[in-house]
Motif scaffolding. Sequence first.
Motif, short mmCIF file in Angstrom:
data_model
loop_
_atom_site.label_atom_id
_atom_site.label_comp_id
_atom_site.label_asym_id
_atom_site.label_seq_id
_atom_site.Cartn_x
_atom_site.Cartn_y
_atom_site.Cartn_z
N THR A 271 50.42 43.78 37.97
CA THR A 271 50.84 42.50 38.57
C THR A 271 51.10 42.66 40.07
O THR A 271 50.67 43.63 40.68
N LEU A 272 51.83 41.70 40.64
CA LEU A 272 52.00 41.61 42.09
C LEU A 272 52.57 42.88 42.73
O LEU A 272 52.11 43.31 43.79
N THR B 205 48.14 39.31 46.32
CA THR B 205 48.55 38.02 45.78
C THR B 205 48.98 38.18 44.33
O THR B 205 48.51 39.07 43.63
N GLY B 206 49.94 37.35 43.92
CA GLY B 206 50.41 37.38 42.54
C GLY B 206 49.81 36.20 41.81
O GLY B 206 48.84 36.31 41.07
N ALA B 207 50.36 35.03 42.08
CA ALA B 207 49.85 33.82 41.44
C ALA B 207 48.51 33.42 42.01
O ALA B 207 47.77 32.64 41.43
N GLY B 208 48.20 33.91 43.19
CA GLY B 208 46.93 33.57 43.82
C GLY B 208 47.08 32.60 44.97
O GLY B 208 46.12 32.38 45.72
N GLN B 209 48.27 32.04 45.18
CA GLN B 209 48.43 31.04 46.23
C GLN B 209 48.26 31.65 47.62
O GLN B 209 47.61 31.07 48.47
N HIS B 210 48.87 32.81 47.83
CA HIS B 210 48.71 33.46 49.14
C HIS B 210 47.28 33.96 49.31
O HIS B 210 46.72 33.93 50.41
N MET C 163 44.76 41.99 43.68
CA MET C 163 45.44 41.19 42.66
C MET C 163 45.52 41.98 41.37
O MET C 163 44.54 42.64 40.98
N GLY C 164 46.67 41.96 40.72
CA GLY C 164 46.83 42.67 39.45
C GLY C 164 45.86 42.13 38.41
O GLY C 164 45.56 40.94 38.38
N LYS C 165 45.38 43.05 37.55
CA LYS C 165 44.41 42.66 36.52
C LYS C 165 44.97 41.57 35.62
O LYS C 165 44.30 40.59 35.27
N GLU C 166 46.24 41.74 35.28
CA GLU C 166 46.90 40.78 34.40
C GLU C 166 46.98 39.39 35.08
O GLU C 166 46.70 38.36 34.48
N ASP C 167 47.34 39.40 36.36
CA ASP C 167 47.42 38.14 37.12
C ASP C 167 46.05 37.48 37.25
O ASP C 167 45.94 36.26 37.23
N MET C 168 44.99 38.30 37.37
CA MET C 168 43.65 37.72 37.49
C MET C 168 43.28 36.94 36.24
O MET C 168 42.62 35.91 36.30
N GLN C 169 43.75 37.47 35.10
CA GLN C 169 43.47 36.74 33.86
C GLN C 169 44.30 35.47 33.75
O GLN C 169 43.82 34.43 33.33
N ARG C 170 45.58 35.58 34.18
CA ARG C 170 46.46 34.41 34.07
C ARG C 170 46.11 33.31 35.06
O ARG C 170 46.45 32.15 34.87
N GLN C 171 45.52 33.69 36.19
CA GLN C 171 45.30 32.73 37.29
C GLN C 171 43.82 32.63 37.63
O GLN C 171 43.43 32.75 38.77
N GLY D 9 34.66 32.88 49.74
CA GLY D 9 33.96 34.04 50.30
C GLY D 9 34.74 35.34 50.27
O GLY D 9 34.29 36.34 50.83
N ALA D 10 35.91 35.36 49.63
CA ALA D 10 36.71 36.59 49.58
C ALA D 10 36.26 37.47 48.41
O ALA D 10 35.73 36.96 47.42
N SER D 11 36.45 38.80 48.52
CA SER D 11 36.30 39.62 47.31
C SER D 11 37.68 39.89 46.75
O SER D 11 38.62 40.19 47.49
N VAL D 12 37.80 39.74 45.46
CA VAL D 12 39.08 39.95 44.79
C VAL D 12 39.01 41.28 44.05
O VAL D 12 38.13 41.49 43.22
N VAL D 13 39.91 42.20 44.41
CA VAL D 13 39.93 43.53 43.80
C VAL D 13 40.96 43.55 42.68
O VAL D 13 42.14 43.22 42.90
N SER D 14 40.53 43.90 41.49
CA SER D 14 41.42 43.97 40.34
C SER D 14 42.23 45.27 40.38
O SER D 14 41.66 46.36 40.41
#
Length: 395
Positions: free
Chosen positions: A163-164, A108-113, A132-140, A151-156
Motif C-alpha cells: 500500500t501507500l 500515490t495511495g488512493a490514486g488522487q495524487h 502505487m501499492g499492488k493492493e491499492d492498484m486493485q482497489r483503485q 500518459g503516466a506509467s504506473v509501477v506496481s
Amino acid sequence: MNSKAYYGEFGGQFVSESLMNTLEELDAAFEAAIKDPEFMEQYHYYLRQYVGRETPLYFAERLSEKYKTKIYLKREDLNHTGAHKINNVMGQILLARRMGKTKVIAETGAGQHGVATATGAALFGMECTIYMGKEDMQRQRLNVMRMEMLGASVVSVESGSNTLKDATNEAIRAWAKTAEDTFYIIGSAVGPYPYPKMVKEFQSVISREAKIQHKKAEGKNPDAVIACVGGGSNSIGMFADFIDEKDVELIGVEAAGCGISSGKHASAMALGEPGVLHGMKSYLLQDTDGNIQLAHSISAGLDYPGVGPEHAYLRDSGRAKYVSITDTEAMDALLELCKLEGIIPAIESAHAIAYAMKKAEEMTETQSMIICLSGRGDKDVNTIADYLDGKGYLN
Ligand SMILES: *Cc1c(COP(=O)(O)O)cnc(C)c1O
C-alpha cells in the motif's frame, strides 16, 4: 542539519547520505522560485486558467439553518481533477521545470495524487512514473486507468503491505538513483524537509483566499476553521493564513475508522508516538516494537499511518486541536450534505463536515466556521454503494 528543517522536535531529513545534497539543492531552488515574481505569476496563471481558481467560499444555507451557526464551505472540490491536490502539483511541477528536470515521479495511495501529478506532467510534456501499492492498484482501478490515459506509467509496488507506505519507500529509493534528471513530487505535507514547507506554501492559497472571502461576507475572521487530516496538506493550507490569528480556532480531523479503541483507525495524533518514517520525524502509528502499523479508514485518502511534522508541532504547542471521526459518522455527514446542499463530498472531506456538526453545538447563531471541502465524491461512489449495502465498512 540546519534547525530550520525542524518544527519543534518534528520534521528533519531522515534520508540516505546520497539524497542530502539533492534536498539542499531543492530547498535553495524553492526559496529562489517563490521570491521570483515571474515564477509566482506563472504559478497563479495556471491556478487561474487551468485549475479554475479562485474557488468559492460558499455559505451553506440549509446546513447553517439546521445546525444554528454560520457554516461556510471552501470549495476545493471544484478544482480541476476534483480536489486540492492539484494546487501543490502545479507548484512543484513548475519548480521541476525551472530546475531543468525532465521527469517526475510520485507516490500515490488512493490514486488522487497520482492523477493530479499525471495531469500536470501531461500539461508540460514531462515523463511521469507513479509508484502505487499492488493492493491499492486493485482497489483503485479507475484512478490507475486515469493515470494511464494521461500518459503516466504506473509501477506496481510489491513489498510490505503493498500500500501507500510501501509505494512511498519505493519512490524515495527510485529518486535517490535518478535525482539528476528527476523531480519527486510529494503529495502531502510530509516527507523530509523542505517538502512539508513547499507543500504548505503551495496549499496556503486555500486560506489566503478564504480569509479575504470570509471578511467580505462577515466583516471579520471566522471563529473556527476545520479540515480533514491525512498527511495534512489541505488542512495546513486551510490553517496557514490563520495560524497567527489567535482568535481563530484551528481543528484537524483524523479518521477514527471503526473507532480508535478498535485498533482499526488512522488517528496518528490520538494514538501515535513520535517516530521516523518517509524521511521525517512525526507522530506515527506504531506497535510496541516501533514497527509502523497499518492504518484503516473507509476513506483511502486518510488511510496513512503518520501526519505531517508541522501538525505534530501545532498539536504539541496547543495552537491547533486534532479530533477523530469514525467511518459511520463520516458517511452520515456525507449523505446529509448531499441532501441538504446538493453537494457530494469526498469521504475524506466528510470527516471534517461530521466534526463541524458536533462543533456547531457549542457555537452561536452569529458565529461562523469554514470547513475545507477538500474534494468531490464522484471517485467514492462505489465505496458509498458498498457501505450502503452494509459491506465495505469492515474491510
Ligand atoms: C488526498 C486527499 C485528502 C488527504 O490528504 P491531505 O494531505 O491530508 O489533505 C483529503 N481529501 C481529499 C479529497 C484527498 O484527495
